[in-house]
Each structure stands twice: as C-alpha cells, then as structure tokens.
Design an enzyme around this catalytic site. Structure first.
Site, PDB file in Angstrom:
ATOM      1  N   TYR A 199       0.786  -1.226   0.000  1.00  0.00           N
ATOM      2  CA  TYR A 199       0.000   0.000   0.000  1.00  0.00           C
ATOM      3  C   TYR A 199       0.822   1.282   0.000  1.00  0.00           C
ATOM      4  CZ  TYR A 199       0.864  -1.115   4.929  1.00  0.00           C
ATOM      5  OH  TYR A 199       1.451  -1.477   6.112  1.00  0.00           O
ATOM      6  N   CYS A 241       4.073   0.959  48.484  1.00  0.00           N
ATOM      7  CA  CYS A 241       4.833   0.173  49.447  1.00  0.00           C
ATOM      8  C   CYS A 241       6.016   1.026  49.883  1.00  0.00           C
ATOM      9  CB  CYS A 241       5.322  -1.105  48.775  1.00  0.00           C
ATOM     10  SG  CYS A 241       6.770  -1.826  49.559  1.00  0.00           S
TER      11      CYS A 241
END
Ligand code: IVH
Length: 671
Positions: A217, A419
């Site tokens: 294309y 944490c």
C-alpha cells in the site's frame, strides 16, 4: 519455466484467476526443482523454487530504512475525522468549500514490511522495527507465494522499495492452530501474532509452511528518475500491474461524509472478510498534497487510521490482587473468568487505582464488562449492578505490601498507594527497577527481557543492578532454557550496554518523576553524574522543565546511601558514556540527524563548554553545516571569548550571533 511459474503464481495469488489446475502447477514446479538441481547455475534469485525456504539463520541482520517507515495517527469518532479533514484543509490553505479526495483502505492487522527491488528483482525484505532500522527477513519473505520475486513490465526503476502488510487469513490461522494443537506446539492467540511469529522464524522452511498473505500500500525509497503515479489510488493500480497483491476493498472518498460511509460499510463487512482488520486508513489521494502536508514526528499529516471501537465482553471477577510496580505503586488487578475479547483470551484486567475502583464501585464476584483495544492492557469498564451477587465483597487496599510486608502509604491528595519498602527491601520493586534498567530506552541490554530477569533473580544470580555486570557465561548457561550460545550473547550484550549516554543512565536509574526527557535535561545541564548527585534543590530547579516536585524526588533519591552506592558500583563495573555512543544514537534516528538540517554555522573565539572541534562535530551530527567564513547564507555565528573579525563581519551582515549558552541549547538533543 521460472517465468512461466511466476506468471501462474501471479494469476493465482494476485489476480485470483488461475489459468491452470493446481496439480498441473505442482507438476511444473517439481520439474523445475529437478532441473535446477541438475544445473544449479540456472537457479536465479527470482526462481519460485526459492520459496520453499533456506537453511536456518543464526540471527537476523539489521536493515536501515533510508525512507523511514511511518506510523499513523488514530481517529476514534466521526468528530475526530472531521477534525482531521479540517487540519488537512487548513494546512493546504484551500477554499472553505474545497473537498479533499481520500484514498480509503482497510487497516490490515498484520506486520508492516519493506520490500526492496533492484532492477525489478526482489533483493531485501525487512520488518518495520523502530521505523528507522528493521530486521532482514528476506529469506522468510521469499517463501510467500504472493510476493513477486521479479516485477512485471519493462523500464523498471533501479531501486524500488514497496511497503505493505504481511498477514494471515482467518482460515489459514485456524488451520495453523489446528496443526499446532495436534503436534502439541504453541497455540497462537490471534492471526496477527501468528503472522509475526511466522515471519520472525530463523528457519524459513517453517515460514514456507505457514500460509501468509501480503498486500502492499505504500512506497519507500525509489530511484529519483522513476516516474510514479500522482495519486495513492493510482499507485495501488500501478503496483498491481507490477505484480504485487493489493487489497480489494479500497475506494476513493470525496470529503469526510463519504469517508464515514466507507467506514460504516467496512465495519459491517468486517466479520465476513476472510482476514482480520482493526480499522480503515484514509490517505489524502493526490501525492502533491501529501508532500505539502508533510509529517509530524513519525506520522504523516496526510493519513489517519479510523479505528474500530474497542471490543467488550462480560466476565466475572474471581479475585482482586495487588501488583507492586517499580516505584512501589500498588495497582489493583482483577482476576477474571477467562473471556475471549478483541482476539485474545483475557483473564486479568487492571482496575488502575482505588479511586477508579470506588468510582466504578467494583467488587469481588461482580459481573463486569471488560474492554480490550489494540495492544493495551484490558480494563474493567463497568459493573453489571443488576447481577451483583449477595456475596460481592468490597475491595480493600492492604495495609502492608503483599510482597515485602512493609507498610503501605497513600500520601495526602494522591490516588496511588505505595509500598514503603523501597528497592532495598521489596523484591517486587527491585524486579520492576531491574526490568526498567535493562529496557530498550534505558540501558538497552539486548536479550535481557522480563522473563530472563525473573529467572536471574529466582536463581539468586542477580539481586541488584551492578550484579548484572558481574554475571559470567557459565552461570547464565546453567539456567533452564538457556544454551551456551544465548548465555554468551547475553554477556556480550551486557558488555556492549556499558557504553551508554549520561541521559540514558539517569533515566535507567528509575528516579521517580524522572522520565526520558527529564533525564535528558538533567544530563545536559549537569554534564556528569557526580554533579547531579550533589545538586541542591535550587540548582535542580534551574534545569529546564524541572519543577520542585521532580527536584525533590531527585534530591531524595541521591540522599539515600543505597542509591549513591549503586551508582558508584555501576561506574566501577565499567558503565560509561563516551562521546562516540552519542554518535550511534544519532545514526538511524532521522529526527536527530536532521535536527539542524538546512542551517549553516560558523564558529569563532574560545568556547567555554566545548572545544571548537567538539562543537563542530556535534553540529554536523545534528545535520547542520559548519563553514569557516561568514556570509549572508550563514544561519548564525557562534562566538566565544575574544572573537575577532568574524564577529564584526557577522554584525555587518546582520547575521545572528550566538553565545556559549545558545550553543548548548542547540546541541541539547545530543547531551
Ligand atoms: S499506510 C505512511 N495503509 O498500520 C503510511 N498502513 O498504524 C504508513 N497498516 O505500520 C502506513 N493497513 O503496519 C497503511 N492500508 C494500510 C495499512 C497500514 C495496515 C498498518 C501498518 C502501519 C500501521 C500504522
């Protein structure tokens, strides 16, 4: 006989109009194989017998794309298309009622390839890679039945590069998985993965057995004297005449309304098409308008992909777990009853963060709608409240880290819980940080992917960054699924990765809030890691685009003895940033190598931060010209201390004069 067979191939695969029976073709093919065995010199590069595969390769070579392989911007709605059309018309400065012709094509869901023909003969085929450099997959591509090995017609350009998509039709995909299942081999999630996997095989005889399709294309590099069609739609016709397969569903649409109708037509036809597509592509049809529109970063302004809506499906949440990322952030993740959506089976979906969980009121055991679009992580869109079971349970943020048990904190005003263990204590954070450190945009350690990092940690060969550079080949080859060869490759890759740039190194450290561009700004401002380590907040906020939050994060990072020792240990292991590496970063990156293209500079006087030679080299790397005398054509004179006659001349001619700081600004992409 070679050309006879090639012609039958074209009739069969491109025109869909075979003129002989399959058996007859096979017979001819067989005769040719025998002939070529007898007379090997007759076996030309374009002989169809080469389609059966070649001896396995040990690796793929790199191919650089002299014309970059671009990607496409996306449109998700009719409004996005109207906006796109408006941008195109504004940029072209057309009259208010002008209508643009768009070439419309299905967006094939496969792999982009570049095919190079020299004097009409297929010589090289490559993957897209990062757009500038791909992998040489010529041997695999040769096995594609529909790929012309020699082009039709006379007067073929010396060089003709054609771009297109390699994909696997739905039926071929089903057949492949069926046979994989029988042979207890890997099952592919979708046709795209199957096509990608098949093209990246080192043994092209296996590729030959996979039924891959091609549709072209676009153009890549073409000899300057070649005459090309003037529109995208005519280009497709011309490519077909040369012998390439092109897609059959293409059209030309005048204006956005017609584009909308085309999109709807293809969306409707989607299921019944024999291959998978994920949208449609619209390209401004006239090539001269494309040229005028140009491109931004890596996507053309003259084309857009209108994507199909993301697919959704219903499932049930069995459990919610919390994943700990490299910065300690806890992300709730839903474990789902497996559901097929968007071409793959999904069994996990991100819930993003607790604010999202609350906003959508998601609970364990809920019936939910899951969405997956493209390659993005699947997510839970909404809860089916009418079907909420009695036992549906609220989701709670754990008080301690599920991995290291350190306390979890949610800072005031933030949605993210973290944490507090840090990389020193939390294995999950350490794992994440190591993966980031090795990743392509950071230290770029070839072959050191996430799985291997997990293995190295598991085997206790690596705990932290510096350990990576202490690995030896024997230790690595003792890991499961690791051969001597891959182990040696990894050690070599680690060695090569030690030569990096300061910007990459800073980024690789994984300082919170410091992304790639922040790292680049810090590198260019401080010039070395020691100065950055000891920089104060005041010094940090002086850096371009570094605000108080980022400055604080950098400060905290280097306040930690653990991080300072990490940096020292990495330098001890030989991590360094020589100027030559900067050069290789520029090569193959046209954004950098063209950064100053078209500008001419003259250097004079004593510069503070570079010698004149260094400055010249760097300007040239970025695509500028450096001349020795000032003229009207000079873009700017870069004048250090004690500049003399050149400075006077520049002032007389009205040429801009830049100082040391301005030079540094010019060279920033390299620092
Ligand atoms: S044109 C400058 N046309 O989509 C033009 N691309 O998101 C660049 N693709 O890498 C591509 N079908 O792999 C174009 N008809 C089509 C396409 C197509 C599929 C893929 C291609 C590209 C990606 C961009």
């Amino acid at each position: 006989m070679q050309s006879l067979l090639n012609d039958h191939n074209y009739r069969y695969h491109v025109l869909d109009e075979p003129s002989i029976e399959d058996a007859e073709y096979d017979q001819l093919f067989h005769e040719l194989v025998k002939l070529e065995e007898q007379f090997p010199s007759l076996s030309k590069a374009d002989s169809p017998t080469h389609r059966v595969g070649a001896p396995p390769q040990s690796k793929f070579n790199q191919v650089s794309h002299s014309v970059p392989m671009l990607s496409l911007g996306n449109a998700f709605s009719d409004q996005d298309m109207l906006d796109f059309d408006r941008r195109v018309r504004d940029k072209l400065e057309l009259a208010e009622n002008a209508v643009i012709d768009y070439a419309a094509e299905p967006k094939l869901d496969g792999l982009a390839v570049s095919l190079r023909y020299e004097s009409g003969v297929f010589v090289t085929g490559a993957t897209r890679g990062d757009g500038s450099t791909g992998e040489d997959i010529t041997l695999n591509l040769r096995t594609l039945a529909s790929l012309p090995l020699r082009l039709q017609g006379t007067d073929l350009p010396a060089v003709l590069e054609v771009r297109g998509e390699v994909y696997m039709a739905k039926e071929a995909f089903a057949n492949l998985n069926e046979s994989q299942r029988k042979n207890e081999q890997k099952i592919f999630a979708n046709p795209r993965n199957a096509a990608a996997g098949s093209l990246r095989l080192l043994d092209s005889s296996i590729t030959a057995a996979r039924q891959l399709s091609l549709a072209v294309y676009a153009m890549g590099e073409v000899s300057p004297d070649a005459e090309l069609p003037e529109t995208q739609s005519e280009l497709l016709v011309w490519l077909r005449e040369l012998g390439f397969p092109t897609n059959r569903e293409t059209a030309v649409c005048a204006g956005p309304e017609k584009c909308k109708a085309y999109y709807q037509k293809i969306l409707k036809a989607r299921e019944s098409l024999p291959y998978e597509i994920d949208g449609v592509v619209f390209k401004v049809d006239p090539v001269n308008q494309q040229r005028e529109l140009g491109q931004v970063s890596r996507a053309p302004r003259w084309a857009i992909a209108r994507k199909f809506p993301a697919e959704e499906a219903g499932s049930i949440i069995d459990a919610v777990e919390f994943q700990v990322g490299r910065t300690g952030a806890l992300t709730p993740v839903a474990r789902l009853q497996p559901v097929f959506v968007g071409g793959v089976t999904v069994s996990n979906a991100t819930l993003h963060n607790m604010d999202e969980v609350e906003r959508k009121d998601i609970r364990v055991h809920d019936h939910v709608i899951v969405r997956r679009a493209g390659d993005v992580i699947p997510e839970v869109v909404r809860v089916d409240l009418e079907n909420r079971p009695r036992r549906a349970k609220r989701i709670k943020m754990p008080l301690t880290c599920p991995v290291c048990e350190s306390p979890v904190e949610t800072p005031e005003g933030e949605a993210v819980a973290r944490c507090t263990g840090g990389v020193e204590h939390c294995l999950a954070q350490r794992q994440g940080a190591l993966k980031h450190f090795a990743s392509r945009r950071a230290m770029d350690i070839d072959g050191l992917g996430d799985k291997l990092i997990d293995q190295l940690i598991e085997a206790e060969l690596v705990q932290w960054m510096p350990d990576l550079f202490r690995l030896d080949a024997d230790q690595v080859s003792a890991l499961p699924r690791m051969g001597k060869k891959s182990a040696a490759n990894l050690i070599a890759a680690l060695d090569a990765a030690k030569e990096t740039t300061l910007a990459r190194f800073i980024y690789a450290l994984g300082i919170r809030e410091v992304g790639e561009s922040g790292a680049r700004n810090l590198a260019s401002h401080f010039g070395d890691i020691e100065r950055l380590k000891t920089a104060s907040t005041e010094e940090l906020v002086e850096v371009e685009d570094i605000g108080p939050i980022v400055a604080q994060s950098v400060l905290e990072f280097f306040a930690s003895p653990f991080h300072r020792e990490t940096v020292d240990a990495l330098l001890q292991e030989g991590v360094r940033w020589p100027a030559s590496v900067v050069q290789s970063e520029v090569d193959g990156n046209d954004e950098l190598s063209q950064h100053l293209a078209g500008n001419t500079y003259v250097l004079t006087g004593t510069l503070e931060k570079f010698t004149r030679d260094e400055a010249r080299d760097k300007l040239v790397m970025l695509g500028a010209k450096v001349s020795s005398s000032v003229s009207k054509k000079t873009t700017a004179l870069i004048a250090g201390h004690s500049a003399g006659s050149k400075l006077k001349k520049a002032e007389d001619l009205g040429v801009e004069v830049l100082d040391d700081d301005a030079l540094q600004e010019l060279l920033k992409p390299l620092l």
